[in-house]
Design a protein around this motif. Sequence first.
Motif, PDB file in Angstrom:
ATOM      1  N   PHE A 465       0.837  -1.201   0.000  1.00 18.98           N
ATOM      2  CA  PHE A 465       0.000   0.000   0.000  1.00 18.98           C
ATOM      3  C   PHE A 465       0.875   1.255   0.000  1.00 18.98           C
ATOM      4  CE2 PHE A 465      -4.332  -1.521   1.806  1.00 18.98           C
ATOM      5  CZ  PHE A 465      -4.295  -2.620   0.968  1.00 18.98           C
ATOM      6  N   MET A 466       1.872   1.276   0.872  1.00 15.94           N
ATOM      7  CA  MET A 466       2.727   2.452   0.990  1.00 15.94           C
ATOM      8  C   MET A 466       3.435   2.737  -0.333  1.00 15.94           C
ATOM      9  SD  MET A 466       5.963   3.210   3.540  1.00 15.94           S
ATOM     10  CE  MET A 466       7.050   2.103   2.620  1.00 15.94           C
ATOM     11  N   MET A 467       3.960   1.684  -0.967  1.00 15.09           N
ATOM     12  CA  MET A 467       4.708   1.879  -2.203  1.00 15.09           C
ATOM     13  C   MET A 467       3.799   2.337  -3.337  1.00 15.09           C
ATOM     14  SD  MET A 467       7.713   1.475  -1.274  1.00 15.09           S
ATOM     15  CE  MET A 467       8.387   1.688  -2.918  1.00 15.09           C
ATOM     16  N   ARG A 468       2.596   1.811  -3.407  1.00 16.34           N
ATOM     17  CA  ARG A 468       1.697   2.208  -4.491  1.00 16.34           C
ATOM     18  C   ARG A 468       1.180   3.628  -4.292  1.00 16.34           C
ATOM     19  NH1 ARG A 468       0.957  -3.329  -3.958  1.00 16.34           N
ATOM     20  NH2 ARG A 468       1.501  -4.413  -5.906  1.00 16.34           N
ATOM     21  N   CYS A 469       1.008   4.041  -3.042  1.00 13.08           N
ATOM     22  CA  CYS A 469       0.635   5.436  -2.780  1.00 13.08           C
ATOM     23  C   CYS A 469       1.749   6.378  -3.226  1.00 13.08           C
ATOM     24  CB  CYS A 469       0.345   5.628  -1.298  1.00 13.08           C
ATOM     25  SG  CYS A 469      -1.190   4.861  -0.712  1.00 13.08           S
ATOM     26  N   LEU A 470       2.984   6.022  -2.896  1.00 14.57           N
ATOM     27  CA  LEU A 470       4.118   6.841  -3.308  1.00 14.57           C
ATOM     28  C   LEU A 470       4.216   6.902  -4.822  1.00 14.57           C
ATOM     29  CD1 LEU A 470       6.720   8.409  -2.647  1.00 14.57           C
ATOM     30  CD2 LEU A 470       7.914   6.205  -2.510  1.00 14.57           C
ATOM     31  N   LYS A 471       4.024   5.755  -5.460  1.00 10.27           N
ATOM     32  CA  LYS A 471       4.106   5.694  -6.921  1.00 10.27           C
ATOM     33  C   LYS A 471       2.997   6.524  -7.559  1.00 10.27           C
ATOM     34  CE  LYS A 471       4.300   2.287 -10.694  1.00 10.27           C
ATOM     35  NZ  LYS A 471       4.251   0.839 -11.016  1.00 10.27           N
ATOM     36  N   ALA A 472       1.785   6.428  -7.013  1.00  5.13           N
ATOM     37  CA  ALA A 472       0.651   7.159  -7.583  1.00  5.13           C
ATOM     38  C   ALA A 472       0.819   8.663  -7.452  1.00  5.13           C
ATOM     39  CB  ALA A 472      -0.641   6.716  -6.895  1.00  5.13           C
ATOM     40  N   TYR A 473       1.410   9.104  -6.344  1.00  5.12           N
ATOM     41  CA  TYR A 473       1.505  10.542  -6.086  1.00  5.12           C
ATOM     42  C   TYR A 473       2.758  11.181  -6.664  1.00  5.12           C
ATOM     43  CZ  TYR A 473       1.956  14.927  -3.482  1.00  5.12           C
ATOM     44  OH  TYR A 473       2.116  16.248  -3.140  1.00  5.12           O
ATOM     45  N   ALA A 474       3.887  10.492  -6.573  1.00  4.50           N
ATOM     46  CA  ALA A 474       5.155  11.174  -6.803  1.00  4.50           C
ATOM     47  C   ALA A 474       5.991  10.637  -7.943  1.00  4.50           C
ATOM     48  CB  ALA A 474       6.001  11.119  -5.521  1.00  4.50           C
ATOM     49  N   ALA A 475       5.671   9.461  -8.504  1.00  2.00           N
ATOM     50  CA  ALA A 475       6.509   8.901  -9.564  1.00  2.00           C
ATOM     51  C   ALA A 475       6.508   9.824 -10.769  1.00  2.00           C
ATOM     52  CB  ALA A 475       6.020   7.515  -9.951  1.00  2.00           C
ATOM     53  N   THR A 476       7.673   9.973 -11.405  1.00  4.05           N
ATOM     54  CA  THR A 476       7.796  10.905 -12.517  1.00  4.05           C
ATOM     55  C   THR A 476       6.994  10.467 -13.730  1.00  4.05           C
ATOM     56  OG1 THR A 476       9.823   9.738 -13.137  1.00  4.05           O
ATOM     57  CG2 THR A 476      10.058  11.738 -11.837  1.00  4.05           C
ATOM     58  N   ASP A 477       6.974   9.177 -13.992  1.00  3.53           N
ATOM     59  CA  ASP A 477       6.225   8.666 -15.139  1.00  3.53           C
ATOM     60  C   ASP A 477       5.648   7.308 -14.790  1.00  3.53           C
ATOM     61  OD1 ASP A 477       6.934   7.762 -18.595  1.00  3.53           O
ATOM     62  OD2 ASP A 477       5.092   8.404 -17.624  1.00  3.53           O
ATOM     63  N   PRO A 478       4.709   7.255 -13.853  1.00  2.58           N
ATOM     64  CA  PRO A 478       4.171   5.964 -13.437  1.00  2.58           C
ATOM     65  C   PRO A 478       3.408   5.289 -14.562  1.00  2.58           C
ATOM     66  CG  PRO A 478       2.855   7.732 -12.527  1.00  2.58           C
ATOM     67  CD  PRO A 478       4.039   8.377 -13.181  1.00  2.58           C
ATOM     68  N   LYS A 479       3.637   3.995 -14.726  1.00  2.00           N
ATOM     69  CA  LYS A 479       2.939   3.221 -15.735  1.00  2.00           C
ATOM     70  C   LYS A 479       1.646   2.696 -15.123  1.00  2.00           C
ATOM     71  CE  LYS A 479       7.227   1.791 -18.011  1.00  2.00           C
ATOM     72  NZ  LYS A 479       8.065   0.641 -18.402  1.00  2.00           N
ATOM     73  N   LYS A 480       0.562   3.345 -15.458  1.00  2.00           N
ATOM     74  CA  LYS A 480      -0.717   2.966 -14.871  1.00  2.00           C
ATOM     75  C   LYS A 480      -1.303   1.778 -15.627  1.00  2.00           C
ATOM     76  CE  LYS A 480      -1.781   7.655 -13.380  1.00  2.00           C
ATOM     77  NZ  LYS A 480      -2.748   8.749 -13.450  1.00  2.00           N
ATOM     78  N   GLU A 481      -1.697   0.780 -14.875  1.00  2.00           N
ATOM     79  CA  GLU A 481      -2.326  -0.374 -15.459  1.00  2.00           C
ATOM     80  C   GLU A 481      -3.812  -0.096 -15.638  1.00  2.00           C
ATOM     81  OE1 GLU A 481      -1.409  -3.869 -13.255  1.00  2.00           O
ATOM     82  OE2 GLU A 481       0.475  -3.021 -12.563  1.00  2.00           O
ATOM     83  N   ASP A 482      -4.434  -0.905 -16.483  1.00  2.00           N
ATOM     84  CA  ASP A 482      -5.851  -0.714 -16.737  1.00  2.00           C
ATOM     85  C   ASP A 482      -6.672  -0.834 -15.471  1.00  2.00           C
ATOM     86  OD1 ASP A 482      -5.326  -0.344 -19.385  1.00  2.00           O
ATOM     87  OD2 ASP A 482      -5.689  -2.425 -19.952  1.00  2.00           O
TER      88      ASP A 482
END
Length: 730
Positions: A465-482
């Motif tokens: 959960f913590m890592m996905r929250c960080l990825k959703a908010y702050a990643a420069t180019d997050p690869k969003k899955e469907d």
Amino acid sequence: MSTEPSEPTTWAKLRKICITCTDYFSSHQDENAFRIKAAINAILDKLNEIKPLYDEISNIAPIFDFDEETPGNGYRSFLILVDRCITFTTEKCNGMLAQKDSVMFRKSHRMREIEACSQLLATLGTCLQHTKTLYSWREIMEDGQYSLFPSEEFRPQELLNQTENINQCSFYGRCIGFQFCEGMRTILKFVSVGMASFSELYYANGTLFGRCSNSVQYLMDPEAKARRIVTISQHADISFCQAFWHLNESDLLLSLPQIVMPTLAINQLISIPPEEMECETLSGKSIKIPIPHSHIGLKPIHVRLLSCKRRIGMVGSGSGKGQLVDQSNSLLIHCHGGGFVAQSSKSHEAYLRTWTHELDVPILSIDYSLAPEAPYPRALEEVLYAYVWALKHASSMLGSTAKKIIFVGDSAGANLNLVTAIRCLELDIRPPDGIFMAYVPTLAEFTPSAARLLCLGDPILPFGFMMRCLKAYAATDPKKEDTETDLGDELIELDRSEDESFAEVSESDLIALALSPTGDEERDSQKLASLPSDTTLNSVSLTEIDAGPGTENSYEETKSQEYIKRFLDIYKNSKLGSSSVPTLNGSASGGSNGVASNNNSRLWSFFGWRKTHKDNKINVQRHLPPDGTRNLSDEFAFTVPKDPHLSPYRTSEELLKRLPPVKVLSLDLDPCLDDCVMFSKRLKKLGKPVTLDILPGLPHGFLNLAVVSKEAHEGSLICVKRIRELLEMT
């Protein structure tokens, strides 16, 4: 002559009780007895194995403390975990011996408990090894002290690869909540069963009957529940995190604060349209405040005004009963937690109601836009904009002279508040007079630390959960899955509580209120109007105004009210066809994209949590990937910029020296503990007034549990004490 450290008393008690248990079951020849004896022997062996590591880390841990009076850091946290595991295991062994001769004695049940304790102790031994690895990666700072964050030459994926062999199930089964105070254990068991059961409703794996039977099984079988939670943590996407955390905004849970917490005189939801706004700088210049626009374009910002009293100049106090009191000299600006992806001011009323009563100060809580639909820097833009709006309209809308403004927040909200204070310094506009932060992440990067490893067994904030929250908010180019776009195509519509009202307040509205044909500005400034609590300001006349004591209905006042009515009619018509305010329970019309919302588009309700879908399209069924189909190292190999506006720990010393007094509260087993310790140490080194409290036995996000937990409520009152100290500072 060197001597080995003496063994703690609790360890000796466990050894003694283990030997007693072994002696008792030595004559038993059934399978359960054999497994009990095997588990006890494993516990004794693991104690011998862990002891040298425990002693080594005990010598390391004090190096990283904030000061001698405030012991606490991630290394100490794992020592605490071991100590509480030993105490918990001793309690289980004692309970088994106490009931051994009872007709109610269930040997199979006791056997599984002892096996769970032995597995937990073994897992903690592995964790101690990883903390030792982190210590070997330590970085020496400029002042010669060691940092709790490792040197950048080490890749976080190296530690992530190593931690994949940790048996996380041991944290979420029969031993869940062992590390927290007794009052929290039952609550966390309920939360864990709810998480596992909700995942069966959320995901469409298997048949409907199979998913329903699994939900019942999680209540009866702790091992099955633990496996499900670990699977969710490792494989569930960010939309599941959002959906699960949004459950605390259901009608059932939202009714609890209204029943057991203090009542509010004002609970006003205000919508601030995005309009041009200027602010005077500390040097006497005027600057334009950027209108939030990134990612999702222009949209109103929702804020919630909470007050235990009706005050002069406070929107919402006009239609209430009771005495209208003077304005407060103070104002609290609050930002809620939720990992940047979930929750709102509404779900945080559990403690905000207490705070406004205890402090007798109005609170303005900001409902910033959430990731992944609105990632960084959208929330920061909105908080800054809302703060400047509050500065300009405190006396005319919020019932406060704003002589003293304190930023308060928890978790992600505390991060946003801290960065907003830093932005104020950069823009040369008035900063807050104090900052209170609870369990705040100050380094929003994929950087391991001993405290962050606590997520591997945290029941509220699991590692995934913590890592996905960080990825959703702050990643420069997050690869969003469907599967991660499900909630992106939905609007969460929440019912209002009975004592809550809604109002849209624009810059133009405030200008209209301020203008008077008589030009009697001095009288108007002394006798501010109070707007009705049950009106929507962009569609209802503002002629119902409560003036201050002793005001007569003069001709000039009547003309002023007529002027305001005409002005708002013009303003309302000019807004027709433009971007409208999203509705809450039909209080206003239109959606964030300017399309009118349709109440008939509600598809289903779960404990009052309603969802409406854009274009009335039903989303495809969600499926949880089977174990082994995702590589965590690959999934979490994302980049987060080293930006002080993301990670205030990286703020320059020049700006940190200009911050107002700061008070930080963290927890002895919180994944953000090291963030709090390191940031507090930076401020202390610069000579800034800062205090750090580290509370024992409470989980991350405990403030939201203040309604149902005595210990959490007491922790909330400690927050009140620190905020009061900031208010009393001169």
